[in-house]
Design an enzyme around this catalytic site. Structure first.
Site, short mmCIF file in Angstrom:
data_model
loop_
_atom_site.label_atom_id
_atom_site.label_comp_id
_atom_site.label_asym_id
_atom_site.label_seq_id
_atom_site.Cartn_x
_atom_site.Cartn_y
_atom_site.Cartn_z
N GLU A 78 0.82 -1.22 0.00
CA GLU A 78 0.00 0.00 0.00
C GLU A 78 0.84 1.27 0.00
O GLU A 78 0.42 2.29 -0.57
CB GLU A 78 -0.94 0.00 1.20
CG GLU A 78 -2.07 -1.01 1.12
CD GLU A 78 -1.70 -2.37 1.69
OE1 GLU A 78 -2.57 -3.26 1.74
OE2 GLU A 78 -0.52 -2.54 2.09
N MET A 506 23.74 9.66 3.39
CA MET A 506 23.63 10.93 4.09
C MET A 506 23.89 10.76 5.58
O MET A 506 24.53 11.61 6.22
CB MET A 506 22.25 11.56 3.86
CG MET A 506 22.13 12.98 4.39
SD MET A 506 23.26 14.14 3.58
CE MET A 506 22.26 14.63 2.16
#
Length: 620
Positions: A78, A506
């Site tokens: 979903e 990052m």
């Protein structure tokens, strides 16, 4: 009702039939609630729905099978449905639609709904709910999805009466797409979907108090125009609202009329051509030195559809200390929220900018024209001294910046780029030129890892004639790559570039800079028993080439700079299946420039240990 638009009285919009669609039906049809739902989706112009069936929503899937106007794309999770709806909406400008069942199906939509809310994306999420008599009993697969999503939706509905379905769908699409766009959730109980009802279109909608202000106040526009012509160091600070309003043509006219520098935020890339001489780059934590410094040194900031996000302002009380602020936004709640506005303007960005053009022209006719020569002398000096750039790795490996730059340079004209979140997102923002609107899709506000692949899928479904590249990291890719199966089975041939440095890049960069190079749980390609030796590309777990091939994709790998252009060209030439390219890149590459979190933009670093010297300027 969780709406942020200004409430100025009752509003009863009449949705128009889709162009070329059936005319309003005079005779009501006797149908089930589920049939009414699908007919309503057809009438509001929803041509694509991303979703997964389940018990509570199952009644809706039976009539959807017979629809010739609504295409359903069966996703694998979903979350993929929600991000695909967002990518579809961002690429097409239409409302994206996703569908899920109750309980875990609905809660799996929470992340993409929050993402759409942060980035003001028009989306309607339709969820099934347990039967109305069972609501509140902790029934099987029950979750209060309206309560859960109330803070992250523009509005949401719980429908327990089949008669309310057409009106609710009409209102949901209207709310999602007008004013400040955003996600709307429609939760429908199973018994409402199964009940008999009548269907007629258009329904009588009832939205008292919902009336977004689109036309700006003329006096405020005149005040803004005066400040623009009086300023010595103005900056047009352009946010995603300009794209949402379709105001890019008007923005170009305003910029060229005034001659002021333009900076476009991460959410606004493509709103103004990157290669235009007035464009000074993207602002923010990893923005261009010239853009960040222009805002800091400005004496006037004209904010258009931007919200003074913390990633742009840095330490807020030190942001743009010399600047007066003109802040134009369709959402009055944003004006003054983070930075007080000297001239607040509530209105649609397209109407605001068009009116500003006329007001500035009137100032010019009256002999008032800004002189920005000294300002541009400073800006051009900074631009020449601190351009974006990167170093090639000494060991002959691929520089990730070069990979992304060459993908951008070799891509067909009009290519749509969707990025995940992290270093590759910033490099894609910096090293690809965005000349057109709706060609850059990313998760800006929520920073959702796993966004790129399903968003690219949604964009390609909505714009099948465009090339769509997903620029993803190996961390992001492992969150939602199962949607490549969806792409392969539904003829959605996206291209995916995995910028594979074997780490959460990052986070690793922050560990390098702020945690004494203690790389706690950021290595992705090996486990705790690793010897420290770098594994070869083919022995990394997982092997992305084998994984992608197993999901029905063409899979390529590139490890050497000399092979880069050939591999990208090969990927561009394949148009009938999804393509995944595993680019093995240098693991220690960093994103520069950078403003450390919580610090002032004045402390921007052009590169490690390189703090720009801006010399003397007029405000000093």
């Amino acid at each position: 009702m969780t709406m942020t638009e200004q409430a100025t009285g009752a509003h009863h919009p009449q949705p128009r039939p889709r162009s070329g669609g059936p005319q309003p039906s005079a005779t009501p049809e006797h149908v089930t609630g589920a049939q009414s739902l699908i007919r309503s989706l057809e009438e509001v112009g929803a041509d694509t729905v991303f979703g997964i069936p389940g018990g509570a929503i199952l009644p809706a899937y039976d009539p959807m099978m017979d629809s010739t106007r609504v295409r359903h794309v069966l996703v694998r999770h979903e979350q993929g449905a929600g991000h695909a709806a967002t990518g579809y909406a961002q690429a097409t400008g239409k409302v994206g639609v996703c569908m899920a069942t109750s309980g875990p199906g609905a809660t799996n939509l929470v992340t993409p709904i929050a993402d759409a809310h942060m980035d003001s994306v028009p989306m309607v999420a339709i969820t099934g709910q347990v039967s109305s008599k069972a609501i509140g009993t902790d029934a099987f697969q029950e979750a209060d999805i309206c309560g859960i999503t109330m803070p992250i939706t523009k509005h949401n509905f719980l429908v327990t009466d089949a008669d309310d379905i057409p009106r609710t769908i009409a209102e949901a699409f209207h709310i999602a797409s007008t004013g400040r766009p955003g996600p709307v959730l429609v939760d429908i109980s199973k018994d409402a979907l199964q009940a008999r009802t009548t269907f007629s279109w258009p329904p009588q909608t009832d939205l008292p108090g919902y009336r977004p202000v689109t036309k700006p106040h003329a006096k405020q526009i005149r005040e803004a125009a005066k400040l623009i012509t009086q300023a010595k160091r103005p900056v047009l600070y352009v946010g995603g609202g300009v794209l949402k309003a379709g105001a890019t043509a008007e923005l170009k006219v305003l910029a060229e009329l005034t001659g002021a520098p333009v900076t476009t935020t991460l959410m606004a890339l493509g709103a103004f051509p990157d290669t235009h001489p007035l464009h000074v780059g993207m602002p923010g934590m990893h923005g261009a030195v010239t853009a960040v410094t222009a805002l800091q040194k400005a004496d006037l900031i004209v904010a258009l559809g931007a919200r003074f996000d913390d990633r742009v302002t840095g330490k807020l009380d030190s942001f743009a200390p010399y600047a007066k602020i003109v802040h134009a936004d369709i959402d009055p709640a944003e004006i003054g929220k983070n930075r007080a506005a000297d001239v607040p303007i509530v209105g649609d960005a397209r109407e605001v900018v068009a009116d500003l053009v006329q007001a500035v022209q009137a100032e010019h006719t009256a002999g008032h024209k800004g002189d920005y020569a000294a300002w541009w002398k400073d800006l051009n000096r900074w631009r020449e001294t601190y351009p974006l750039g990167y170093e090639q790795p000494e060991n002959g490996t691929l520089a990730p910046q070069q990979v992304i730059q060459r993908i951008g340079q070799l891509a067909p004209e009009g290519t749509i780029f969707a990025a995940g979140v992290g270093q590759h997102q910033m490099w894609a923002a910096h090293y690809i030129d965005y000349e057109r609107p709706a060609t850059w899709l990313n998760s800006g506000g929520a920073g959702t890892m796993g966004y790129a692949v399903p968003a690219a899928m949604g964009a390609k479904a909505g714009m099948p004639g465009s090339t769509v590249w997903a620029i993803d990291g190996d961390g992001c890719f492992q969150m939602t790559n199962q949607e490549l199966v969806t792409c392969a089975l539904n003829n959605i041939p996206i291209k995916v570039a995995i910028i594979n440095n074997g780490a959460l890049g990052m986070v690793r960069q922050w560990q390098t800079l702020f945690y004494n190079q203690r790389y706690s749980n950021t290595v992705l390609h090996s486990g705790p028993e690793a010897t420290g030796r770098e594994p070869s590309a083919g022995t990394r777990i997982p092997d992305f080439v084998k994984l992608s091939e197993a999901m029905g994709c063409v899979a390529l790998r590139c490890e050497r700079p000399e092979d880069l252009d050939k591999v990208i060209a090969e990927a561009n030439a394949i148009t009938d299946r999804p393509v995944v390219v595993d680019f093995i890149v240098h693991e220690d590459a960093m994103v520069w420039p950078m403003v450390a979190a919580g610090t002032s933009n004045d402390e921007i670093m052009a590169a490690r240990d390189v703090r720009p010297d801006f010399g003397d300027s007029e405000e000093d």
